[in-house]
Design an enzyme around this catalytic site. Sequence first.
Site, PDB file in Angstrom:
ATOM      1  CG  ASP A   1      31.416  21.914  27.748  1.00 33.65           C
ATOM      2  OD1 ASP A   1      30.247  22.077  27.363  1.00 33.65           O
ATOM      3  OD2 ASP A   1      31.861  22.446  28.778  1.00 33.65           O
TER       4      ASP A   1
ATOM      5  CD  GLU B   1      29.224  27.649  30.231  1.00 31.17           C
ATOM      6  OE1 GLU B   1      30.112  27.785  29.381  1.00 31.17           O
ATOM      7  OE2 GLU B   1      28.307  26.805  30.114  1.00 31.17           O
TER       8      GLU B   1
END
Length: 856
Positions: free
Chosen positions: A330, A531
């Site tokens: 990621d 996020e």
Amino acid sequence: MGFSKKLIITSLFASGIYGCGMDSNSSQNNGETDASNQQYDIDIWPKLNIKVKPLPSVESNIIQILSNMTIEQKVAQMIQPEIRDFTVEDMRKYGFGSYLNGGGAFPDNNKHATPDDWITLAEAMYQASVDDSLDGSTIPTIWGTDAVHGHNNVIGATLFPHNIGLGAANNPELIEQIAKVTATEVMVTGIDWVFAPTVAVVRDDRWGRTYEGYSEDPEIVRDYSAAIVTGLQGKAGKGFLADDRVISTVKHFLGDGGTVAGDDQGDNIASEQELFDIHAQGYVGGLSVGAQSVMASFNSWHGEKLHGHKYLLTHVLKERMGFDGFVVGDWAGHGQIAGCTNQSCPAAINAGLDVFMVPSSDWKPLYENTLAQAKSGEIPMSRIDDAVSRVLRVKLRAGIFEKPSPANRQFSGKTELIGSAAHREVARQAVRESLVLLKNKNNLLPLNPKSRVLVAGDAADNIGKQSGGWTITWQGTNNQNSDFPGGSSIFDGIKEQVENAGGKAILSPDGQYSNKPDVAIVVYGEEPYAEGHGDRATLEYQKGDKSDLALLRKLKAENIPVISVFISGRPMWVNPELNQSDAFVAAWLPGSEGLAVADVLFTNPNGEIQYDFSGRLSYSWPKSPLQATVNRNDEDYAPLLPYGFGLSYGDENLLGDSLNEEISDAVEDIQDRVFFDGKVHKPWEMALYSGAKNTAINANAHQLAGVSYRTIDRKVQEDSMLLSFNGSEKAGLRINSESNFREDLSAELISGAKLTFLARVTDVQGEVYILMNCEGFGDQAGSCESSLEISDALKQLEPGSWQQLAIPLSCFADKGIRFGEIVTPFNLWTESKLDIALAEVKFSVGSGEGAAKCPE
């Protein structure tokens, strides 16, 4: 939905989701430890009965293809660059196994790129990857995208409620439909692979990704994971990964929803049994039905980063649970492993990572270093071959070698499918089923549409705000309603229902009106975020800026019945807002089909209920700002509203108007006031100026005559900015309060806070200033400003490294700034040449790292 951990695990074995779970050799791994001396118990983890089985024909093809590949071609299959950072010619030269578009990345860097533009890029990359002029094997590349609530990067796509709303709907069959629609719209643009579903089980609602989790409870997450993977990929068997399906990714492995204090990319310290019982259930569901890729997580487990966690990635996921697809990283997560950088990380591959996700120009040195490490044996060739075999296995199962090129596939170019009426109706159903009614005093709802309805609040006619993060742009910010062709705001639906029935709907965000309405619907809530930018210290809504509460109080004082429609990515402490509301609806982040909210709020013109409230809380609702970790089945479980709560029409109302509004001293203590940490926090706005020209910052790059701005990565994606001044005229960047509204920051001054920011400079050639402004009223009417020259402080910084500067607020107060009336807390300007990167601009109550003295 009764649940206990013991019962669910027992039922999973009984239903055949798990295989036998143990074998005669399973105990040999018990007691295994890692370098930190943590002891593991492999018997906790079952062998899954995965429905997609290895086929001899596929396995023989893998062996054949692998035997013809050079080591360079093998390593290229393990590198995944991002479309902003490499070219079609790079693809032709290296033959990358895959590539991606990150959030806010578009073909030609054009936010309004058409579906044809997406297909054109997909076709060009595909053809470059199979160019016959290359030596050796020519393996088709695949494109991965974050389609997390629909094809959310593409203008005009159908956007579904974020996962938190879908969890409240508790309808796995609907989830499968949503996934199939998403797959179709993704394939219209020629893309093969979706980075979904997110199966985090959220345990602390302060986490900025809370809305990406379906629930705090593993039961819903497990069932939804199986449903969405099936919707994306099809069922195991003849239709699996057929021409109308895409490759799915179950993410993020493992424990991202359980970090300490909800810290994004933080540390999960759950026991191994809890890690499985709570955080691994989404993998049980998704892998069992055949998910073909798994994304490694940014978080750590007991201090060890998951991108380098061999026990979990290899021994648990691959060997024990039987996952035979590939593990993708990621967004440069490998660079966070101890001893690694974004450009070199053999430890990640050796731990079990198969594909590096490597944005920015780091892809080239990472490729070269990985190649050298493979040749030297630092990464064993057996590990390289295993990683590439896994990539090939997925491509073969997906028919990538046989399918037509992206421009010639079944749905490619059929733009009428993007945002089609049928797709939007699925989303509309999802919105209706996701709404949770928390309060309904005197059965105010449902409303008669023949009424005179005032619609207030800044989210009432704002499709971007109601859609949240991961919406066109990564953070979901800087979008306008015109960016959502075919979509609808919540006001659009109210207006349609009311006016079709002969009533009157008046849009007034600030609650002003000429003729008194019968009722007010106020739509408000969190600004979009994604996020770590959404991490919060507490769950208090609008701390330090109670403008929405003031609006509710105004309307209540005018004896107007008030309905709150609350937009949020998490449950929040809203006791004051609940007290000022006669009815309160948790609408979460409904996506592009805001009109569906009115389907539930209003009867038809004959007074008959159209759709009842069926949504139920999949997250417990907090009774205090600090109650961020209240979860079903906890000991001493005492939320304001429990998991599973939700009213339907006719149910007895349980919430009055006297909920506790007191905030504990712990919350009232002065905290850091953050202005910029990758995003600008409300009520602040950021702008560039040069000479007499100003521009609000609403994209990841801006250019004026004397200064340019672009976002950069420091620790995570786009968490910092780079300013380049050319010295042609006075230019700068300022952070202002919205509409020059005065902010009272005197408490921060009294507490001894400092203005702090991280800076990285290479050369300081002239004078650089930090300016603050205030705007007084009454006896203090008039503006005030104070400018401090900081070039000497900048010159003392180590060139090219991030360091913190700290300036006591008293330095500005001594020059006349009135902190009770701040309009501009930060304004950096110069008339000289300067390149400076900035991050974490805030008023800091802590000690700070930089020198805390006034610039001389």
